[in-house]
Design a protein around this motif. Sequence first.
Motif: not given
Length: 238
Positions: A11, A14, A112, A153
């Motif tokens: 995205h 990110d 992800h 992340q």
Amino acid sequence: MKLDILVFTAHPDDAELACAGTLISHVEMGKKVGIVDLTRGELGTRGTPELRAAEAAEASKVMGIHIRENLGFRDGFFTEDELHKLEVVKMIRKYQPEVILANAIRDRHPDHGRASSLVSEASFVSGLRMVETRIDGNPQQPWRAKNIYHYIQSNFIMPDFIVDVSAAWEKKMLAIRCFKSQFYDPSSKEPSTFISSPDFMKMLESRGKELGHSIGASYGEGFTVERHLGVKDLFHLQ
Ligand SMILES: [Zn+2]
């Protein structure tokens, strides 16, 4: 344009959240850096795809990166099939990066982990001579990056190495703040989300601090590897 570092993200935003410090540092060292966003983030609760595209363009300017493309895959539903893999291969062959950065190997958002393994497999396939791709009608040469690293992340993953991004942290926060629709804004009337809470920004700050602290720096960004890293000169390790 040949790139030194090519980042793939599920995205738009990110890269800013997970590895902008690393990108900014390398741009400042004279490296060529680019980002390919796989989706437009159209399932995001806040903002619109158009707004996020404008925000991504603004953040790219702040980071000083050299190219940014969007493959327009379907947010939330893209698959790891041949078609998607070949689109990623085309980008790798087009930009011939030495290093590829990809999404976290697993995370809270299922896109992800899926983007992570899609890009990993495409990175391998990209080096195979028998896999033919074309861009603008022209046949492409095989290309395999020297290495692929996965940024960390939302959910914590123990990093295999940490990049000192102390000098780039302020600019990273500026790049993140370009995504006004996504993050904490007390005046916003849009529904609140996991990442729009003030706690999320505090988490980012403390993650950066903790990782930096563990290598004797002010701020750090962590990455995981797919194979052991080697070094000839011990003094190249910090
Ligand atoms: Zn994401």
